[in-house]
Each structure stands twice: as C-alpha cells, then as structure tokens.
Design a protein around this motif. Structure first.
Motif, PDB file in Angstrom:
ATOM      1  N   GLY A 115      -5.057  -1.875   0.295  1.00  0.00           N
ATOM      2  CA  GLY A 115      -3.761  -2.508   0.073  1.00  0.00           C
ATOM      3  C   GLY A 115      -3.910  -3.944  -0.391  1.00  0.00           C
ATOM      4  O   GLY A 115      -5.013  -4.492  -0.432  1.00  0.00           O
ATOM      5  N   TYR A 148      -3.846   1.865  -6.605  1.00  0.00           N
ATOM      6  CA  TYR A 148      -3.939   0.656  -5.801  1.00  0.00           C
ATOM      7  C   TYR A 148      -5.253   0.599  -5.042  1.00  0.00           C
ATOM      8  O   TYR A 148      -5.907   1.617  -4.809  1.00  0.00           O
ATOM      9  CB  TYR A 148      -2.758   0.581  -4.819  1.00  0.00           C
ATOM     10  CG  TYR A 148      -1.455   0.751  -5.531  1.00  0.00           C
ATOM     11  CD1 TYR A 148      -0.931  -0.276  -6.292  1.00  0.00           C
ATOM     12  CD2 TYR A 148      -0.795   1.977  -5.512  1.00  0.00           C
ATOM     13  CE1 TYR A 148       0.226  -0.104  -7.002  1.00  0.00           C
ATOM     14  CE2 TYR A 148       0.363   2.158  -6.217  1.00  0.00           C
ATOM     15  CZ  TYR A 148       0.872   1.110  -6.967  1.00  0.00           C
ATOM     16  OH  TYR A 148       2.013   1.300  -7.680  1.00  0.00           O
ATOM     17  N   LYS A 168       0.856  -1.187   0.000  1.00  0.00           N
ATOM     18  CA  LYS A 168       0.000   0.000   0.000  1.00  0.00           C
ATOM     19  C   LYS A 168       0.894   1.240   0.000  1.00  0.00           C
ATOM     20  O   LYS A 168       0.899   2.041   0.942  1.00  0.00           O
ATOM     21  CB  LYS A 168      -0.946   0.012   1.196  1.00  0.00           C
ATOM     22  CG  LYS A 168      -2.051   1.060   1.076  1.00  0.00           C
ATOM     23  CD  LYS A 168      -2.950   1.076   2.288  1.00  0.00           C
ATOM     24  CE  LYS A 168      -4.017   2.165   2.142  1.00  0.00           C
ATOM     25  NZ  LYS A 168      -4.881   2.271   3.326  1.00  0.00           N
TER      26      LYS A 168
END
Length: 228
Positions: free
Chosen positions: A188, A184, A168
C-alpha cells in the motif's frame, strides 16, 4: 447598444453565430422579431449548418420556449442552436447543481458488504474495509484506509479523483476506467491519489500534491485538505 424597440443583436464569430437577446422585453416580442429577421434569409443549396449560441442575459426561458426558438431558427434554415447562455437558472437546476458541487462529509467505517453512495464529492472520515464500497458522482476523499472498492465519477466524470490517507484498494473505478489491486504496491501507499491519465489511458497513482496541477478546477476546500 440596441436600437430603440430592437430586442435582438446578431453577431458572427469564428465559432458560428451569436444571438444576443435583450432580457427586458416580453418573450413574444423576441419571437416576432426573430420571425421577421429569418424570413428575410434564404439559404443556398448545400450550405453548411451554422452553430448558434443564444445569450439570454437575465432572462429565464423554459423548455417549451427553448424548443420554440430551436424550431424557429432551424426551420428550413442552415442554423442550429448549440447552447443557451443565461445568468438565470430554475430553482430545481440550482439545487441539483448545489448537490453535485457540494462536499458531503461522512464519519463512519464502510464495512465488508456495505455500499456507501453519494452525489457530488465525498469526504469520508473513516476506513473502507475489504469488501466495502463507496460510490459517488464526484471525487472521493478517504481520511483513513482505503482497502475496499472506490468508484468516483460514477456518472461518467473522467476528471474525478480518488485520494486516501492509506491506499491499498481491492479496486479503483473512475467513470468507465477500472484499476485492480495488482496495479499497486503490495504494502500500500500513504497520502496518494488516483486519477485518469489520458495519455496512458488508465488510472495512475501519484502524490496528493500533484492534483493541484493535474486538476486545476479542484476547489479551495479540497486544496487545503490535500495540502494540509
């Protein structure tokens, strides 16, 4: 086979010309024989430049000698040395190669405001906290949480990869590619890696296991680490 007193064999290939230089005789003999061979050659007008590979075997030549060969072969000829192929390298070059190819293992936490720099591949056993940064000329492997910035292939290696137990990051960099946090998942991802996808022309995230297919030159040590 080389004839008696012959130190050089010239071979034509589809990629240009290859000079095979016997590694047993003195360098001065090589220069003398090359001078004789190329003195017989008269290039035609507008003749294209032919790339030359020089195979040296177990002979080591320094920069001055390389320049001497370049000038002798390229002077008023349509040849240009593109590559020197030798089984021998200088000690300093060997040390540099070892440094670039080694995996350096560091056990620490990179905290906010800290920068960890490395030459070669980096295996960090610990976290990269938000505001922390790791930079290396090779691959980055984080056995922990990657929450800050990771920069792999800092010297321009677009084949470098970034892998983490928990991914992350605030930013990923590979060579001159940059990918920021919005790329992203908000929560995460676990056991993932980032690498440059040439077709998409950007950094992509995928499972660690894909590296053995995407980066076939990855070392045995790294394969074992990624595959458990």
């Amino acid at each position: 086979m080389l004839e008696e007193n012959q130190t050089i064999t010239i071979k034509g290939t589809k990629d240009g010309l290859t000079l095979v230089i016997d590694d047993r005789g003195p360098f001065e003999d090589v220069i003398d024989e090359l001078t004789d061979k190329f003195s017989e050659y008269s290039p035609k007008k507008d003749e294209p430049v032919v790339p030359v590979t020089v195979k040296l075997g177990n002979r080591y030549i320094n920069d001055r000698q390389k320049q001497q060969l370049r000038e002798l072969i390229g002077n008023e000829n349509c040849f240009k040395i593109e590559f020197f192929d030798s089984n021998v390298i200088h000690r300093d070059e060997a040390l540099t190669w070892k440094e670039d190819s080694d995996v350096k293992v560091i056990n620490r936490i990179v905290r906010s405001g800290q920068i960890l720099e490395n030459v070669g591949d980096l295996l960090l056993i610990g976290d990269v906290n938000p505001g922390g940064k790791v930079i290396t000329s090779g691959n980055v492997f984080v056995m922990g949480n990657l929450l800050g910035i990771a920069h792999a292939g800092a010297n321009g290696d677009r084949d470098a990869v970034i892998a983490a137990s928990y991914m992350k990051p605030s930013q990923l960099r590979i060579a001159d590619y940059i990918s920021r946090a919005p790329d992203y998942e908000s929560e995460g991802v676990y056991m993932e890696c980032g690498f440059v996808d040439e077709k998409q022309d950007k950094i992509v995230i995928d499972r660690l296991q894909v590296l053995s297919h995407k980066r076939k030159d990855i070392s045995g040590f790294e394969r074992r680490m990624l595959n458990g």
